[in-house]
Scaffold this motif. Structure first.
Motif, PDB file in Angstrom:
ATOM      1  N   TYR A 240       0.861  -1.188   0.000  1.00  0.00           N
ATOM      2  CA  TYR A 240       0.000   0.000   0.000  1.00  0.00           C
ATOM      3  C   TYR A 240       0.898   1.239   0.000  1.00  0.00           C
ATOM      4  O   TYR A 240       2.121   1.129   0.100  1.00  0.00           O
ATOM      5  N   PRO A 241       0.318   2.444  -0.107  1.00  0.00           N
ATOM      6  CA  PRO A 241       1.131   3.663  -0.131  1.00  0.00           C
ATOM      7  C   PRO A 241       2.102   3.755   1.042  1.00  0.00           C
ATOM      8  O   PRO A 241       1.790   3.368   2.168  1.00  0.00           O
ATOM      9  N   VAL A 242       3.290   4.286   0.751  1.00  0.00           N
ATOM     10  CA  VAL A 242       4.346   4.438   1.747  1.00  0.00           C
ATOM     11  C   VAL A 242       4.309   5.883   2.242  1.00  0.00           C
ATOM     12  O   VAL A 242       4.587   6.811   1.490  1.00  0.00           O
ATOM     13  N   TRP A 243       3.979   6.042   3.531  1.00  0.00           N
ATOM     14  CA  TRP A 243       3.759   7.387   4.064  1.00  0.00           C
ATOM     15  C   TRP A 243       5.060   8.106   4.405  1.00  0.00           C
ATOM     16  O   TRP A 243       5.123   9.334   4.312  1.00  0.00           O
ATOM     17  N   ASN A 244       6.090   7.377   4.791  1.00  0.00           N
ATOM     18  CA  ASN A 244       7.295   8.063   5.246  1.00  0.00           C
ATOM     19  C   ASN A 244       8.510   7.169   5.051  1.00  0.00           C
ATOM     20  O   ASN A 244       8.399   5.938   5.023  1.00  0.00           O
ATOM     21  N   VAL A 245       9.686   7.787   4.923  1.00  0.00           N
ATOM     22  CA  VAL A 245      10.951   7.068   4.780  1.00  0.00           C
ATOM     23  C   VAL A 245      12.029   7.901   5.458  1.00  0.00           C
ATOM     24  O   VAL A 245      12.008   9.136   5.394  1.00  0.00           O
ATOM     25  N   THR A 246      12.987   7.216   6.150  1.00  0.00           N
ATOM     26  CA  THR A 246      13.998   7.924   6.921  1.00  0.00           C
ATOM     27  C   THR A 246      15.324   7.180   6.856  1.00  0.00           C
ATOM     28  O   THR A 246      15.370   5.964   7.054  1.00  0.00           O
ATOM     29  N   PHE A 247      16.408   7.918   6.603  1.00  0.00           N
ATOM     30  CA  PHE A 247      17.759   7.361   6.655  1.00  0.00           C
ATOM     31  C   PHE A 247      18.160   7.115   8.107  1.00  0.00           C
ATOM     32  O   PHE A 247      17.741   7.828   9.027  1.00  0.00           O
ATOM     33  N   SER A 248      19.024   6.100   8.317  1.00  0.00           N
ATOM     34  CA  SER A 248      19.573   5.844   9.642  1.00  0.00           C
ATOM     35  C   SER A 248      20.687   6.854   9.924  1.00  0.00           C
ATOM     36  O   SER A 248      21.179   7.521   9.011  1.00  0.00           O
ATOM     37  N   PRO A 249      21.113   6.983  11.191  1.00  0.00           N
ATOM     38  CA  PRO A 249      22.168   7.951  11.511  1.00  0.00           C
ATOM     39  C   PRO A 249      23.485   7.695  10.788  1.00  0.00           C
ATOM     40  O   PRO A 249      24.273   8.622  10.595  1.00  0.00           O
ATOM     41  N   VAL A 250      23.773   6.424  10.413  1.00  0.00           N
ATOM     42  CA  VAL A 250      25.039   6.123   9.747  1.00  0.00           C
ATOM     43  C   VAL A 250      24.855   5.844   8.251  1.00  0.00           C
ATOM     44  O   VAL A 250      25.760   5.345   7.596  1.00  0.00           O
ATOM     45  N   ASP A 251      23.666   6.152   7.710  1.00  0.00           N
ATOM     46  CA  ASP A 251      23.398   6.121   6.262  1.00  0.00           C
ATOM     47  C   ASP A 251      23.367   4.730   5.645  1.00  0.00           C
ATOM     48  O   ASP A 251      23.090   4.605   4.454  1.00  0.00           O
ATOM     49  N   VAL A 252      23.661   3.694   6.378  1.00  0.00           N
ATOM     50  CA  VAL A 252      23.675   2.359   5.786  1.00  0.00           C
ATOM     51  C   VAL A 252      22.262   1.849   5.572  1.00  0.00           C
ATOM     52  O   VAL A 252      21.932   1.311   4.520  1.00  0.00           O
ATOM     53  N   TYR A 253      21.412   2.053   6.543  1.00  0.00           N
ATOM     54  CA  TYR A 253      20.052   1.532   6.492  1.00  0.00           C
ATOM     55  C   TYR A 253      19.043   2.670   6.357  1.00  0.00           C
ATOM     56  O   TYR A 253      19.359   3.833   6.580  1.00  0.00           O
ATOM     57  N   PHE A 254      17.815   2.297   6.026  1.00  0.00           N
ATOM     58  CA  PHE A 254      16.713   3.240   6.092  1.00  0.00           C
ATOM     59  C   PHE A 254      15.449   2.475   6.441  1.00  0.00           C
ATOM     60  O   PHE A 254      15.356   1.262   6.257  1.00  0.00           O
ATOM     61  N   ILE A 255      14.487   3.199   6.963  1.00  0.00           N
ATOM     62  CA  ILE A 255      13.228   2.610   7.413  1.00  0.00           C
ATOM     63  C   ILE A 255      12.086   3.232   6.629  1.00  0.00           C
ATOM     64  O   ILE A 255      12.095   4.433   6.354  1.00  0.00           O
ATOM     65  N   SER A 256      11.117   2.423   6.235  1.00  0.00           N
ATOM     66  CA  SER A 256       9.931   2.908   5.537  1.00  0.00           C
ATOM     67  C   SER A 256       8.698   2.425   6.289  1.00  0.00           C
ATOM     68  O   SER A 256       8.706   1.360   6.912  1.00  0.00           O
ATOM     69  N   CYS A 257       7.617   3.199   6.237  1.00  0.00           N
ATOM     70  CA  CYS A 257       6.373   2.821   6.905  1.00  0.00           C
ATOM     71  C   CYS A 257       5.215   3.057   5.945  1.00  0.00           C
ATOM     72  O   CYS A 257       5.246   3.978   5.130  1.00  0.00           O
ATOM     73  N   SER A 258       4.182   2.233   6.072  1.00  0.00           N
ATOM     74  CA  SER A 258       3.170   2.184   5.033  1.00  0.00           C
ATOM     75  C   SER A 258       1.774   2.008   5.610  1.00  0.00           C
ATOM     76  O   SER A 258       1.573   1.685   6.792  1.00  0.00           O
ATOM     77  N   HIS A 259       0.802   2.194   4.730  1.00  0.00           N
ATOM     78  CA  HIS A 259      -0.601   1.947   5.034  1.00  0.00           C
ATOM     79  C   HIS A 259      -0.888   0.457   5.215  1.00  0.00           C
ATOM     80  O   HIS A 259      -1.962   0.091   5.704  1.00  0.00           O
ATOM     81  N   ASP A 260       0.059  -0.424   4.849  1.00  0.00           N
ATOM     82  CA  ASP A 260      -0.147  -1.866   5.008  1.00  0.00           C
ATOM     83  C   ASP A 260       0.128  -2.339   6.437  1.00  0.00           C
ATOM     84  O   ASP A 260       0.259  -3.539   6.679  1.00  0.00           O
ATOM     85  N   MET A 261       0.250  -1.384   7.389  1.00  0.00           N
ATOM     86  CA  MET A 261       0.391  -1.664   8.819  1.00  0.00           C
ATOM     87  C   MET A 261       1.749  -2.227   9.195  1.00  0.00           C
ATOM     88  O   MET A 261       1.908  -2.842  10.253  1.00  0.00           O
ATOM     89  N   THR A 262       2.754  -2.036   8.359  1.00  0.00           N
ATOM     90  CA  THR A 262       4.104  -2.507   8.657  1.00  0.00           C
ATOM     91  C   THR A 262       5.116  -1.392   8.445  1.00  0.00           C
ATOM     92  O   THR A 262       4.879  -0.429   7.708  1.00  0.00           O
ATOM     93  N   ALA A 263       6.263  -1.543   9.107  1.00  0.00           N
ATOM     94  CA  ALA A 263       7.457  -0.752   8.823  1.00  0.00           C
ATOM     95  C   ALA A 263       8.538  -1.730   8.391  1.00  0.00           C
ATOM     96  O   ALA A 263       8.588  -2.865   8.888  1.00  0.00           O
ATOM     97  N   ARG A 264       9.398  -1.311   7.477  1.00  0.00           N
ATOM     98  CA  ARG A 264      10.390  -2.232   6.920  1.00  0.00           C
ATOM     99  C   ARG A 264      11.779  -1.606   6.964  1.00  0.00           C
ATOM    100  O   ARG A 264      11.955  -0.430   6.663  1.00  0.00           O
ATOM    101  N   LEU A 265      12.734  -2.433   7.336  1.00  0.00           N
ATOM    102  CA  LEU A 265      14.130  -2.018   7.398  1.00  0.00           C
ATOM    103  C   LEU A 265      14.834  -2.466   6.130  1.00  0.00           C
ATOM    104  O   LEU A 265      14.749  -3.632   5.736  1.00  0.00           O
ATOM    105  N   TRP A 266      15.545  -1.533   5.489  1.00  0.00           N
ATOM    106  CA  TRP A 266      16.236  -1.785   4.231  1.00  0.00           C
ATOM    107  C   TRP A 266      17.702  -1.403   4.377  1.00  0.00           C
ATOM    108  O   TRP A 266      18.078  -0.647   5.263  1.00  0.00           O
TER     109      TRP A 266
END
Length: 442
Positions: A240-266
């Motif tokens: 579903y639509p992704v409402w927000n995305v944020t880089f981690s403090p050390v730029d390696v990872y980022f987190i996304s959150c969505s209308h599908d009721m989950t957040a995902r680490l990339w």
């Protein structure tokens, strides 16, 4: 969930981590590894009830001034996806230099010590996009390259260089010594970033300002090379639509959150998520990294905030009991407290150790759309739908039953605050879009 589970400091009931892929730091990269998709188990997403859909439609309509519709990509002037860049572009990997990690830890220790000092009021600048542009849903500031980035409803991202401020429109009757300025951003001379097939709802620069993340209604997250103005990677995974995305403090990872009721680490160098944080029963509106980079906090429309352990994928804290959807959250620089806010118009400070509310910041007469803390942890800035910008003292230990009241209240006429960010020089950047309904009445 039993009440004693929340009071104790032990780990709450864990939620499953889908897939057995370890963290990037535990993976030995193999250049001869097959390009086939990894052994990733797709979760069974629960079906949204009509009440859930209606509630999220209402929330998005009130925040953006329009109805929520998932576009198919070709209509409403949304541009098709451009071709990928012809030249290969290096993307961030997990090879973070030890010097950068040491510098980051030193900043945390300085912030913890400075949190005991008397706060100094910052200079405040307000930057707005005018009615000549499509409706802006999100914005962020790149302090390294002095760039503003706005995400628009026509699926584009536009960049503006920071210009000298010469006007003084914002006034504060309580603190006349504050330096305040207002600037309407002209038409950008930088070509827009095109690729999404739906409105852009989230943006985030990495710490060096060389890469930009964006999330959209088209269920994807894109990584952009800022210098080359090109899309490097498109990440698929959300349903579903992704409402927000944020880089981690050390730029390696980022987190996304969505209308599908989950957040995902990339991680930037893999096209599939490393962790899926499942447990919310409504759409996840916002997600932020803990200052140490080992935890992630998520805020949901179910009126709760959760703290997750990145390495295990378990939910280790549940903050609940307040009214209204959680639309924004931020960690204090010392990493001991978290601030949450949303539709209720009140900012709550939670203690991570006990999971209880220790302070309340009141004053807004409507939802709080954005907030941030100064780098020394002494000031909190909030922007709300009541068209005001408020500054609170975080170092004061005196709190009345009515809650902490703001030090300064600045009017933000005819504008919707999208983003707030403190610089290391004690300057507060406020990014906003012109309120179209209000503008048409004049």
């Amino acid at each position: 969930m039993h009440k004693q589970d929340i009071k104790t400091s032990s780990i709450l009931h864990p939620y499953p981590v889908y897939g057995s892929t370890p963290m990037v730091t535990e993976v030995k990269q193999d250049s001869k590894k097959s390009s086939a998709s990894p052994s990733f188990i797709k979760p069974r997403l629960p079906q949204l009830t009509p009440d859930d859909i209606a509630r999220n439609k209402s929330r998005r309509a009130s925040a953006t001034g329009g109805s929520f519709t998932l576009t198919s990509g070709a209509e409403d002037g949304i541009r098709p996806c451009p071709l990928p860049p012809t030249q290969s572009v290096a993307i961030p990997t997990n090879a973070t230099p030890p010097a950068e990690l040491a510098e980051y830890k030193e900043r945390l220790s300085v912030a913890a010590a400075a949190s005991q000092l008397v706060p100094t009021l910052p200079s405040v600048s307000l930057h707005t996009v005018t009615s000549d542009h499509p409706h802006a849903h999100c914005a962020t500031f790149n302090s390294i390259n002095s760039l503003f980035c706005f995400g628009f409803s026509d699926s584009s991202l536009r960049l503006w260089p920071e210009l000298p401020l010469a006007t003084d429109h914002m006034t504060s009757h309580d603190q006349p010594e504050m330096t305040t300025a207002h600037q309407n951003l002209p038409n950008s001379t930088i070509p827009p970033l095109l690729g999404h097939r739906g409105p852009v709802y989230g943006t985030s620069f990495n710490s060096k300002g060389s890469f930009l993340l964006s999330s959209s209604e088209d269920c994807t997250v894109r990584l952009w090379d800022v210098d080359k103005r090109s899309c490097v990677v498109c990440y698929h995974g959300h349903q579903y639509p992704v409402w927000n995305v944020t880089f981690s403090p050390v730029d390696v990872y980022f987190i996304s959150c969505s209308h599908d009721m989950t957040a995902r680490l990339w991680t930037c160098d893999l096209a599939y998520p490393l962790r899926i944080f499942a447990g919310h029963t409504a759409g996840v509106n916002v997600a932020e990294f803990h200052p140490n980079g080992k935890y992630v906090a998520t805020g949901s429309s179910e009126h709760t905030c959760r703290l997750w352990d990145i390495h295990s994928g378990h939910c280790v804290r549940l903050f609940t009991g307040k009214k209204g959807s959680v639309c924004s959250l931020v960690f204090l620089p010392n990493g001991k407290q978290i601030l949450t806010s949303g539709e209720e118009g009140v900012v709550y400070m939670w203690d991570l150790g006990s999971g209880t509310v220790v302070r309340e910041f009141k004053g807004h007469r409507g939802p709080v759309s954005a907030m941030c803390c100064s780098s020394d942890g002494s000031l909190l800035a909030t922007g709300g739908s009541d068209r005001t910008l408020r500054l609170y003292n975080l170092t004061s230990n005196t709190s009345s039953e009515e809650g902490d009241l703001p030090l300064v209240v600045l009017p933000v006429p005819d504008c919707s605050v999208l983003s707030l960010q403190f610089t290391h020089r004690n300057s507060l950047k406020t990014l906003a879009s012109l309120d179209m309904n209000k503008h048409k009445t004049h």
